[in-house]
Design an enzyme around this catalytic site. Structure first.
Site, short mmCIF file in Angstrom:
data_model
loop_
_atom_site.label_atom_id
_atom_site.label_comp_id
_atom_site.label_asym_id
_atom_site.label_seq_id
_atom_site.Cartn_x
_atom_site.Cartn_y
_atom_site.Cartn_z
N ASP A 5 -1.45 15.05 15.94
CA ASP A 5 -0.67 15.98 16.76
C ASP A 5 -1.17 17.38 16.49
OD1 ASP A 5 1.21 14.22 17.99
OD2 ASP A 5 2.15 13.99 16.02
N GLU A 31 1.22 5.56 0.76
CA GLU A 31 0.67 6.74 1.44
C GLU A 31 1.10 8.03 0.73
OE1 GLU A 31 0.85 6.63 5.73
OE2 GLU A 31 1.58 8.69 5.73
N HIS A 60 3.74 -1.03 3.75
CA HIS A 60 3.05 0.25 3.50
C HIS A 60 4.13 1.31 3.26
CE1 HIS A 60 -0.14 3.29 3.98
NE2 HIS A 60 0.73 4.00 4.68
N SER A 98 0.86 -1.18 0.00
CA SER A 98 0.00 0.00 0.00
C SER A 98 0.90 1.23 0.00
CB SER A 98 -0.93 -0.02 1.22
OG SER A 98 -0.20 -0.23 2.40
N PHE A 106 12.88 14.49 10.33
CA PHE A 106 11.60 13.82 10.49
C PHE A 106 11.71 12.71 11.55
CE2 PHE A 106 7.94 11.50 8.34
CZ PHE A 106 7.01 12.42 8.82
P1 FAD Z 1 -2.57 7.27 20.26
O1 FAD Z 1 -2.72 5.85 19.88
O2 FAD Z 1 -3.73 7.94 20.88
O3 FAD Z 1 -1.28 7.41 21.13
C1 FAD Z 1 -0.72 8.67 21.45
C2 FAD Z 1 0.05 8.59 22.77
O4 FAD Z 1 -0.87 8.46 23.85
C3 FAD Z 1 0.98 7.38 22.90
O5 FAD Z 1 2.10 7.78 23.64
C4 FAD Z 1 0.15 6.36 23.66
O6 FAD Z 1 0.95 5.45 24.42
C5 FAD Z 1 -0.69 7.24 24.57
N1 FAD Z 1 -2.06 6.70 24.78
C6 FAD Z 1 -2.86 6.13 23.84
N2 FAD Z 1 -4.05 5.79 24.38
C7 FAD Z 1 -4.01 6.14 25.68
C8 FAD Z 1 -4.93 6.05 26.74
N3 FAD Z 1 -6.16 5.54 26.58
N4 FAD Z 1 -4.54 6.53 27.97
C9 FAD Z 1 -3.31 7.06 28.17
N5 FAD Z 1 -2.38 7.16 27.17
C10 FAD Z 1 -2.73 6.72 25.94
N6 FAD Z 1 -0.26 12.42 12.08
C11 FAD Z 1 -1.04 13.35 11.49
O7 FAD Z 1 -1.18 14.45 12.03
N7 FAD Z 1 -1.64 13.09 10.29
C12 FAD Z 1 -1.54 11.90 9.66
O8 FAD Z 1 -2.11 11.68 8.60
C13 FAD Z 1 -0.76 10.88 10.29
N8 FAD Z 1 -0.64 9.65 9.75
C14 FAD Z 1 0.06 8.68 10.40
C15 FAD Z 1 0.10 7.39 9.86
C16 FAD Z 1 0.81 6.37 10.49
C17 FAD Z 1 0.81 4.99 9.89
C18 FAD Z 1 1.52 6.65 11.68
C19 FAD Z 1 2.33 5.58 12.35
C20 FAD Z 1 1.48 7.93 12.23
C21 FAD Z 1 0.73 8.94 11.61
N9 FAD Z 1 0.64 10.23 12.15
C22 FAD Z 1 -0.11 11.19 11.52
C23 FAD Z 1 1.33 10.57 13.40
C24 FAD Z 1 0.40 10.44 14.63
O9 FAD Z 1 -0.70 11.30 14.52
C25 FAD Z 1 1.21 10.81 15.86
O10 FAD Z 1 2.20 9.85 16.09
C26 FAD Z 1 0.39 11.08 17.10
O11 FAD Z 1 1.27 11.65 18.09
C27 FAD Z 1 -0.22 9.85 17.75
O12 FAD Z 1 -1.31 9.39 17.07
P2 FAD Z 1 -1.87 7.91 17.46
O13 FAD Z 1 -3.11 7.72 16.71
O14 FAD Z 1 -0.81 6.91 17.36
O15 FAD Z 1 -2.21 8.20 19.01
#
Ligand code: FAD
Length: 279
Positions: A104, A13, A261, A11, A211
């Site tokens: 973020d 991105e 990916h 895939s 990055f």
């Molecule tokens: P979460 O899974 O919510 O985790 C964030 C942090 O909070 C982690 O440290 C985790 O341990 C902690 N955490 C999670 N759940 C809980 C809970 N219930 N209680 C307490 N702590 C918790 N960013 C963008 O802005 N746009 C994009 O399009 C984008 N695409 C991405 C695609 C991929 C494949 C990846 C790997 C990253 C991408 N990112 C993107 C980056 C991502 O948004 C950041 O890494 C962001 O800081 C975390 O998002 P997450 O969904 O992993 O967060």
């Protein structure tokens, strides 16, 4: 994310371009990569609303290829009403796959939003739309930069998978053992969903270093030293990068990775060169 399948389950991105030239270039990239019959394309979403319209438009253009196109869908900075509206809009447009992320917040931008973490977002999408969307979430084999510990991050990852995600895509990494260790630990928690390695082709050291610092991806010393030694020699950087990433991908696939990916940065050639090297 389940229509045409490349045997490797690849895939790609993209990010939403912000100029006409960028948009045109992306269409060429899309066409070149479509020929490889990818499993799906995905389009990133800048958190805080900054590029929401651009993501929507880019998803439309990319999906004209006939290949499943998954918008990245982040909750940071949004309230439930806004997320609900966006979900309905994607549904009406025939989108059936999402990459669900917390995202973020750009520095200086408003509040965190109503949902705090990706597990809450996955729950919300399931509550609002049932099984309509196939949901991918992010995984961090080397740990999310804000996580207090690897184990805590693993628990949090498990939480979002249990909330109803179908698969995970990892942050990029250059150490295959980090991926294998992560998958082992996740399986130990009883989670069997596919965890697809995210692959960053190496084409530019300065950008990669910047990055990687921001997203917590480790560039091993031997790779860093070699790339630094090449200085501005773009050709050598690309040749070395191709070799390193091809070997990494080969090892991941041999070790059981369910697919790859590619973070294309809207370029076709670096990913294609790696794919062509794989047996
Ligand atoms: P979460 O899974 O919510 O985790 C964030 C942090 O909070 C982690 O440290 C985790 O341990 C902690 N955490 C999670 N759940 C809980 C809970 N219930 N209680 C307490 N702590 C918790 N960013 C963008 O802005 N746009 C994009 O399009 C984008 N695409 C991405 C695609 C991929 C494949 C990846 C790997 C990253 C991408 N990112 C993107 C980056 C991502 O948004 C950041 O890494 C962001 O800081 C975390 O998002 P997450 O969904 O992993 O967060």
């Amino acid at each position: 994310m389940s229509t045409q399948e490349h045997p490797l389950g690849i895939s790609f991105e993209f990010f939403p371009p912000n100029t006409d030239v960028g948009r045109e270039k992306l269409m060429h990239t899309r066409d070149a990569l479509s020929e490889r019959k990818p499993h799906f394309f995905s389009v990133t979403y800048g958190a805080g609303g900054s590029t929401q319209a651009r993501t929507i438009n880019t998803v439309k253009q990319i999906s004209e290829s006939g290949i499943t196109t998954a918008p990245h869908f982040s909750c940071v900075g949004s309230d439930k009403g806004e997320l609900r509206e966006l979900l309905s809009m994607y549904r009406e447009r025939g989108v059936d796959s999402l990459v669900a992320l917390r995202g973020d917040l750009p520095s200086g931008m408003g509040g965190m939003g109503e949902l705090r973490y990706a597990n809450e977002l996955v729950e919300f999408i399931r509550a609002e739309t049932g099984d309509h969307f196939e949901i991918a979430v992010a995984a961090y084999p080397e740990s999310h930069p804000q996580a207090p510990s690897f184990d805590k991050d693993l628990e949090n990852f498990a939480r979002k998978m249990r909330a109803g995600a179908n698969l995970a895509i990892t942050q990029y990494f250059f150490n295959a053992d980090a991926y294998f260790n992560f998958v082992d630990r996740v399986r130990g928690l009883g989670i069997e969903a596919p965890i697809v390695p995210g692959i960053m082709p190496i084409t530019n050291y300065t950008k990669l270093a910047r990055f990687s610092d921001a997203c917590g991806a480790d560039i091993p010393r031997w790779i860093r030293k070699q790339l630094e030694a090449y200085g501005d020699d773009k050709e050598s950087i690309e040749a070395f990068g191709e070799e390193v990433i091809s070997r990494l991908c080969q090892r991941l696939l041999e070790g059981g990775a369910p697919g790859l990916h590619f973070y294309t940065l809207n370029q076709a050639a670096p990913s294609l060169r790696v794919i062509d090297n794989l047996s």
